[in-house]
Design a protein around this motif. Structure first.
Motif, PDB file in Angstrom:
ATOM      1  N   THR A  53       0.829  -1.195   0.000  1.00 25.79           N
ATOM      2  CA  THR A  53       0.000   0.000   0.000  1.00 25.79           C
ATOM      3  C   THR A  53       0.870   1.253   0.000  1.00 25.79           C
ATOM      4  O   THR A  53       1.955   1.277   0.580  1.00 25.79           O
ATOM      5  N   ALA A  54       0.425   2.293  -0.692  1.00 22.23           N
ATOM      6  CA  ALA A  54       1.100   3.598  -0.763  1.00 22.23           C
ATOM      7  C   ALA A  54       2.437   3.548  -1.499  1.00 22.23           C
ATOM      8  O   ALA A  54       3.282   4.415  -1.311  1.00 22.23           O
ATOM      9  N   SER A  55       2.624   2.549  -2.351  1.00 21.08           N
ATOM     10  CA  SER A  55       3.906   2.416  -3.056  1.00 21.08           C
ATOM     11  C   SER A  55       3.930   3.104  -4.414  1.00 21.08           C
ATOM     12  O   SER A  55       4.982   3.213  -5.038  1.00 21.08           O
ATOM     13  N   GLY A  56       2.774   3.545  -4.910  1.00 24.89           N
ATOM     14  CA  GLY A  56       2.733   4.219  -6.195  1.00 24.89           C
ATOM     15  C   GLY A  56       2.288   3.338  -7.349  1.00 24.89           C
ATOM     16  O   GLY A  56       2.573   3.635  -8.515  1.00 24.89           O
ATOM     17  N   GLN A  84      11.596   2.932   5.451  1.00 17.60           N
ATOM     18  CA  GLN A  84      11.194   4.116   6.207  1.00 17.60           C
ATOM     19  C   GLN A  84      10.418   5.100   5.345  1.00 17.60           C
ATOM     20  O   GLN A  84       9.487   5.761   5.802  1.00 17.60           O
ATOM     21  N   ILE A  85      10.780   5.187   4.071  1.00 21.77           N
ATOM     22  CA  ILE A  85      10.079   6.093   3.157  1.00 21.77           C
ATOM     23  C   ILE A  85       8.623   5.655   3.001  1.00 21.77           C
ATOM     24  O   ILE A  85       7.705   6.478   2.989  1.00 21.77           O
ATOM     25  N   LEU A  86       8.422   4.335   2.909  1.00 24.11           N
ATOM     26  CA  LEU A  86       7.049   3.829   2.809  1.00 24.11           C
ATOM     27  C   LEU A  86       6.266   4.154   4.076  1.00 24.11           C
ATOM     28  O   LEU A  86       5.095   4.547   4.012  1.00 24.11           O
ATOM     29  N   ALA A 120       1.901   7.326   6.749  1.00 23.63           N
ATOM     30  CA  ALA A 120       1.440   8.284   7.760  1.00 23.63           C
ATOM     31  C   ALA A 120       0.862   9.533   7.093  1.00 23.63           C
ATOM     32  O   ALA A 120      -0.197  10.033   7.495  1.00 23.63           O
ATOM     33  N   GLN A 121       1.544  10.026   6.058  1.00 20.27           N
ATOM     34  CA  GLN A 121       1.068  11.225   5.357  1.00 20.27           C
ATOM     35  C   GLN A 121      -0.269  10.961   4.670  1.00 20.27           C
ATOM     36  O   GLN A 121      -1.161  11.808   4.686  1.00 20.27           O
ATOM     37  N   ARG A 122      -0.385   9.768   4.070  1.00 19.18           N
ATOM     38  CA  ARG A 122      -1.623   9.472   3.356  1.00 19.18           C
ATOM     39  C   ARG A 122      -2.791   9.319   4.315  1.00 19.18           C
ATOM     40  O   ARG A 122      -3.908   9.760   4.024  1.00 19.18           O
ATOM     41  N   PHE A 123      -2.567   8.688   5.478  1.00 19.62           N
ATOM     42  CA  PHE A 123      -3.661   8.522   6.435  1.00 19.62           C
ATOM     43  C   PHE A 123      -4.131   9.888   6.942  1.00 19.62           C
ATOM     44  O   PHE A 123      -5.339  10.129   7.072  1.00 19.62           O
ATOM     45  N   LYS A 124      -3.182  10.782   7.204  1.00 19.90           N
ATOM     46  CA  LYS A 124      -3.541  12.132   7.645  1.00 19.90           C
ATOM     47  C   LYS A 124      -4.341  12.843   6.558  1.00 19.90           C
ATOM     48  O   LYS A 124      -5.332  13.518   6.843  1.00 19.90           O
ATOM     49  N   ARG A 125      -3.924  12.674   5.312  1.00 18.48           N
ATOM     50  CA  ARG A 125      -4.628  13.309   4.187  1.00 18.48           C
ATOM     51  C   ARG A 125      -6.036  12.746   4.041  1.00 18.48           C
ATOM     52  O   ARG A 125      -6.990  13.482   3.767  1.00 18.48           O
ATOM     53  N   MET A 126      -6.201  11.447   4.266  1.00 17.09           N
ATOM     54  CA  MET A 126      -7.534  10.836   4.214  1.00 17.09           C
ATOM     55  C   MET A 126      -8.470  11.464   5.249  1.00 17.09           C
ATOM     56  O   MET A 126      -9.641  11.742   4.960  1.00 17.09           O
ATOM     57  N   LEU A 127      -7.947  11.679   6.452  1.00 13.03           N
ATOM     58  CA  LEU A 127      -8.767  12.296   7.499  1.00 13.03           C
ATOM     59  C   LEU A 127      -9.168  13.713   7.092  1.00 13.03           C
ATOM     60  O   LEU A 127     -10.306  14.133   7.311  1.00 13.03           O
ATOM     61  N   GLU A 128      -8.235  14.445   6.479  1.00 13.98           N
ATOM     62  CA  GLU A 128      -8.529  15.803   6.020  1.00 13.98           C
ATOM     63  C   GLU A 128      -9.573  15.799   4.902  1.00 13.98           C
ATOM     64  O   GLU A 128     -10.361  16.740   4.765  1.00 13.98           O
ATOM     65  N   GLN A 129      -9.584  14.739   4.115  1.00 17.54           N
ATOM     66  CA  GLN A 129     -10.515  14.647   2.985  1.00 17.54           C
ATOM     67  C   GLN A 129     -11.916  14.192   3.390  1.00 17.54           C
ATOM     68  O   GLN A 129     -12.819  14.174   2.556  1.00 17.54           O
ATOM     69  N   GLY A 130     -12.094  13.791   4.675  1.00 15.95           N
ATOM     70  CA  GLY A 130     -13.432  13.418   5.137  1.00 15.95           C
ATOM     71  C   GLY A 130     -13.614  11.931   5.395  1.00 15.95           C
ATOM     72  O   GLY A 130     -14.737  11.413   5.293  1.00 15.95           O
ATOM     73  N   PHE A 131     -12.542  11.236   5.765  1.00 16.84           N
ATOM     74  CA  PHE A 131     -12.628   9.796   6.017  1.00 16.84           C
ATOM     75  C   PHE A 131     -13.624   9.490   7.132  1.00 16.84           C
ATOM     76  O   PHE A 131     -14.440   8.564   7.032  1.00 16.84           O
TER      77      PHE A 131
END
Length: 323
Positions: free
Chosen positions: A14-17, A214-216, A221-232
């Motif tokens: 997940t989140a690998s592009g 570590q990059i993954l 973490a960044q994507r989960f935060k963005r999901m919450l901002e988007q209305g998860f």
């Protein structure tokens, strides 16, 4: 002997592009996309699954997205049937099936077929879930380790869906999942030289991930935060208003959804929900890596490389997918 039609598998944690590279390939080649993701099959689960946007799906339709309601189940066997039908249709149109996703069990089912295992038993599942509530999932994992150590080594104690399925198979048939698969392998030929097993295609198998783990983790973490901002959270609230949903469903056990559900039930604070959601997603990525490390015939790509399209096209040429 006639040459088998081509197909492309694009796998990764997940989140690998994966989606970004798949879209690049679809722009460069006559490919049609098939989603290989056990959460993207559900309608209304968009933000928490990182489902491609409506704009992307309009330009690049994905088969096997939004084909089930969240209250419904969807098995690997159903996926295999659906994917084979989609692949045959795409091939008949003179195009290349491009299967992209992170549900490794689905890819494995496509390649190897499925062992003849018993169907799900709702009564037994309820019994196992009740026991887990009382004794903890570690107790069920210990039981599985006693009867099927190979499956127990592969299944994480915090992966209730696969843990219950493995115990269910043993309880209903008297044979472990490992025994079922060994019997299947004895009855059927192993992989052919194309690496496609029982799949009637010449398959190029690609995996994409950051070279540094570590990059993954940071991306997750960044994507989960963005999901919450988007209305998860609001998305899960809307799903909860559907009276036929409960947190025991496979859809609501998807990474992130379970943690948000518990937050809405008042069991977790917002901070705990976000932290546990990130941890659960990282654990999912770790399980995906475990699958991929044992996968033969994979061509690996680094998520951060700037020439992945060119590298992929070169790989497809050497695998006789192109030309």
């Amino acid at each position: 002997m006639s040459r088998l039609p081509p197909a492309i598998f694009l796998m990764g944690p997940t989140a690998s592009g994966k989606t970004e590279l798949a879209l690049e390939l679809a722009r460069a080649l006559p490919c049609d996309l098939i989603s290989v993701d056990s959460a993207l099959v559900y309608r209304g689960m968009d933000i928490g699954t990182a489902k491609p946007s409506k704009e992307i799906l309009a330009e690049f339709p994905h088969r096997l997205i939004d084909i089930r309601e969240p209250a419904e189940s969807y098995s690997a066997a159903e996926f295999r049937d659906d994917a084979l039908a989609a692949m045959a249709d795409i091939t008949a149109r003179g195009r290349i099936p491009l299967l992209v996703g992170g549900t490794m069990l689905y890819f494995k089912a496509l390649l190897e077929g499925l062992a003849d295992m018993p169907s799900a038993d709702p009564v037994l599942r309820a019994e196992l879930e009740a026991r887990a509530e009382e004794e903890g999932w570690a107790a069920l994992h210990a039981e599985l380790a006693a009867v099927d150590p190979e499956s127990a080594a592969r299944i994480h104690p915090n992966d209730p869906q696969r843990l219950i399925r493995a115990l269910e198979v043993y309880r209903l048939s008297g044979l472990s999942m490992t025994a079922h698969r060994q019997r299947q392998m004895a009855q059927n030929p192993v992989f052919d030289s194309s690496g496609s097993g029982h799949l009637p295609y010449t398959v190029a198998q690609l995996a994409i991930a950051p070279a540094q783990r570590q990059i993954l983790h940071e991306r997750i973490a960044q994507r989960f935060k963005r999901m919450l901002e988007q209305g998860f959270i609001e998305e899960v609230e809307a799903l909860r208003r559907q009276n036929d949903l409960h947190e025991g469903l496979p859809s609501m056990r998807a990474v992130g959804y379970r943690q948000v559900w518990e937050y809405l039930d008042g069991k977790l604070s917002h901070e705990q929900m976000e932290e546990r959601g990130v941890i659960a997603t990282r654990q999912l990525a770790k399980r995906q890596f475990t699958w991929l490390r044992s996968w033969s015939g994979l061509h690996w790509l680094d998520s951060l490389a700037h020439d992945n399209l060119q590298r992929t096209l070169k790989c497809l040429e050497s695998a006789a997918i192109l030309g």
